[in-house]
Design a protein around this motif. Sequence first.
Motif, short mmCIF file in Angstrom:
data_model
loop_
_atom_site.label_atom_id
_atom_site.label_comp_id
_atom_site.label_asym_id
_atom_site.label_seq_id
_atom_site.Cartn_x
_atom_site.Cartn_y
_atom_site.Cartn_z
N ARG A 361 0.78 -1.04 0.03
CA ARG A 361 -0.02 -0.01 0.04
C ARG A 361 0.79 1.25 0.03
N MET A 362 1.91 1.41 0.91
CA MET A 362 3.06 2.62 0.79
C MET A 362 3.62 2.48 -0.39
N LEU A 363 4.00 1.55 -1.28
CA LEU A 363 4.57 1.65 -2.47
C LEU A 363 3.74 2.43 -3.31
N GLU A 364 2.46 1.76 -3.41
CA GLU A 364 1.35 2.57 -4.36
C GLU A 364 0.98 3.97 -3.95
N LEU A 365 1.02 4.29 -2.64
CA LEU A 365 0.66 5.68 -2.40
C LEU A 365 1.75 6.76 -2.67
N THR A 366 3.01 6.48 -2.80
CA THR A 366 4.06 7.06 -3.06
C THR A 366 4.75 6.86 -4.26
N ALA A 367 4.51 6.24 -5.19
CA ALA A 367 4.82 5.60 -6.39
C ALA A 367 5.06 6.97 -7.30
N GLY A 368 4.20 8.01 -7.47
CA GLY A 368 4.38 9.17 -8.38
C GLY A 368 5.12 10.24 -7.64
N ASP A 369 5.67 9.83 -6.44
CA ASP A 369 6.30 11.15 -5.65
C ASP A 369 7.75 10.58 -4.98
N THR A 370 8.36 9.65 -5.79
CA THR A 370 9.50 9.26 -5.17
C THR A 370 10.72 9.20 -6.28
N ALA A 371 11.90 8.98 -6.16
CA ALA A 371 13.11 8.81 -6.77
C ALA A 371 12.98 7.49 -7.35
N GLN A 372 13.49 7.65 -8.63
CA GLN A 372 13.26 6.43 -9.48
C GLN A 372 14.63 5.75 -9.79
N SER A 373 15.58 6.10 -9.22
CA SER A 373 17.13 5.77 -9.26
C SER A 373 17.81 6.22 -8.19
N LEU A 374 18.89 5.57 -7.91
CA LEU A 374 20.12 6.07 -6.91
C LEU A 374 20.25 7.74 -7.19
N PHE A 375 20.30 8.18 -8.47
CA PHE A 375 21.03 9.35 -8.59
C PHE A 375 19.65 10.40 -8.09
N GLU A 376 18.52 9.73 -8.36
CA GLU A 376 17.36 10.96 -8.00
C GLU A 376 17.10 10.87 -6.60
N THR A 377 18.04 10.19 -5.75
CA THR A 377 17.96 10.36 -4.33
C THR A 377 18.90 11.49 -3.89
N SER A 378 19.42 12.11 -4.89
CA SER A 378 20.45 13.22 -4.46
C SER A 378 19.82 14.24 -3.58
N VAL A 379 20.84 14.78 -2.77
CA VAL A 379 20.34 15.83 -1.66
C VAL A 379 20.59 17.08 -2.15
N SER A 380 19.54 17.91 -1.51
CA SER A 380 19.92 19.58 -1.84
C SER A 380 19.33 20.25 -0.61
N CYS A 381 19.93 21.20 -0.43
CA CYS A 381 19.39 22.18 0.73
C CYS A 381 18.37 23.15 0.16
N ILE A 382 17.51 23.66 0.76
CA ILE A 382 16.46 24.27 0.43
C ILE A 382 16.54 25.26 -0.82
N GLY A 383 17.94 25.85 -0.53
CA GLY A 383 18.28 27.00 -1.76
C GLY A 383 17.93 28.33 -1.72
N ALA A 384 18.67 29.16 -2.74
CA ALA A 384 18.79 30.51 -2.34
C ALA A 384 17.47 31.13 -2.71
N ALA A 385 16.65 30.37 -3.67
CA ALA A 385 15.41 31.06 -3.73
C ALA A 385 14.40 31.11 -2.38
N THR A 386 14.83 30.39 -1.51
CA THR A 386 14.10 30.29 -0.18
C THR A 386 14.96 30.98 1.13
N CYS A 387 16.29 30.59 1.02
CA CYS A 387 17.08 30.81 2.23
C CYS A 387 17.69 32.26 1.90
N GLN A 388 17.79 32.99 3.13
CA GLN A 388 18.03 34.24 3.10
C GLN A 388 19.63 34.26 2.86
N VAL A 389 20.38 33.26 3.41
CA VAL A 389 21.68 33.25 3.32
C VAL A 389 22.29 32.36 1.88
#
Length: 517
Positions: A361-389
């Motif tokens: 059931r959890m696989l089904e619920l999250t299938a369209g909103d999850t990484a499809q490869s190791l590369f897609e699990t890459s990590v990013s901070c929230i970024g300058a469009a949001t963060c003041q610094v």
Amino acid sequence: MERIDPMSWKADLPAFREKTEAFYAGELDKAAYKGFSGLYGSYAQKGGKASMLRLRMTAGRVTPEKLAFTADAIRKHGVKRLHFTTCQTIQLHDLQPQTVCAVMEEALSAGIVTMGGGGDYPRNVMCAPLSGVEPGEYFDVLPWAEAAADYLMHFIKAEKMPRKLKVCFSNSPANAVHATYRDLGFVAKSNGLFDVYSAGGLGNNPRFGVKVAEDVQPEMVLYYIKAMWLTFRAYGNYENRGKARTRYMQDTCGGPEGYRRTFREKLEEVFASGEDLTIREIPATPELTGDSSVCPPSPRVLPQKQPGLYAVAWHPLGGQPDPAVFCAVADAVAQMPGTEMRLAPDETAYLINLTGAEAARMLELTAGDTAQSLFETSVSCIGAATCQVGVRDSQALLAACVKAVREAQLPCGALPQIHISGCPSSCGTHQTGAIGFRGAAKVIDKKPHSAFTLYVNGDSRQGCEAMGRELGVVLEERIPEFLVALGKTVAASGMDYASWNAKDPTAIDGVAAEYLA
């Protein structure tokens, strides 16, 4: 030691509301508001038109009650953007002043305390995300992490530290929470005890931690936390914020050995004080077992050490889940006894204690909103469009890279998980990633261009720790092209990236050379 009642923090909230209203009315400048609001786990976003709120999820554990509250808040207040952070919290973004004040207060009833979520305070205590359910772990460190978190809340109103303090607990050499290079890290051993590391950290002047103690009984960890606090207050830099993090104390004390002696002296003071900090009661962990239901095969399904139970990994791109999917997951968890969410420092969420049918059931619920490869699990901070610094928009870069890699149809494994930080603070942990990018600028023909500095061959594993080697600067617009070229080179070798890079750790230099500005 008594645990602070979450509702007791309610008395502090009127001051936050007053200052927040003043800021949005233009009566308080950005710097003054930032210096105040961090105590409450909230900051104004870039542009000063909206706020973010950091929901502290102790040890990365999101209980069904906390999950339900967060989903209810998303629905009630129309929250459109949230982020699983690298410090195992959930951030709500784009909040108007009345909303941020309301959610902060409402969260207390669910045991979620935002106090100390920013500023110069003890931050969210981190813990190996699958502690207690992971096959092969040395032992379950979660109860000790939660006890440490309860204790650290007492320091929020104590004498002020020079800067923030990050404490974490690892359960294996995988070192998922980077316990060997945090301000204070408790590292599990096969004998059921902890080694303790201190004064580490990423960012400017990165340092791996100093091992200050070996074979520490778990019930004694609070003595080491108190010693850390005393050491930081005595030797931390109150004059220069740029040199105020604990890692600078290694130099202040004459190097790693000097720091170790200094820490041990403060530890002896704690023991000699007569203060009883021994942890005497740890909640019993319920024994769970699965049923006979079958779990479908998937790389996102991880068998737990409990027979018949599974964890499902859910990694929204950039750690930013679709709010609708998040709410659907929360609703499902409410119907699955014993199930909860765990947050990981790489922005993955794990749904644990699932039967085979529940995992499906959890696989089904999250299938369209999850990484499809190791590369897609890459990590990013929230970024300058949001963060003041922030210097660069790390989230936008990651989205562009994922799009390019998908279009190139690279095989899974041709690229590793990469780490992107929008600025030198290393919130995306770029310095210890296999490949890391840090926001920068490149001046060409006297004009600055958006760029990122490239790091390679960092490693976070215990015993293999390494800071990434800086290769140079790549213009932001060329990074997706570089990664596609790298992935094609690796794929042509017939190996995955880890094997290809292990064979020749300098091979990436040749691919990158064409793209360095």
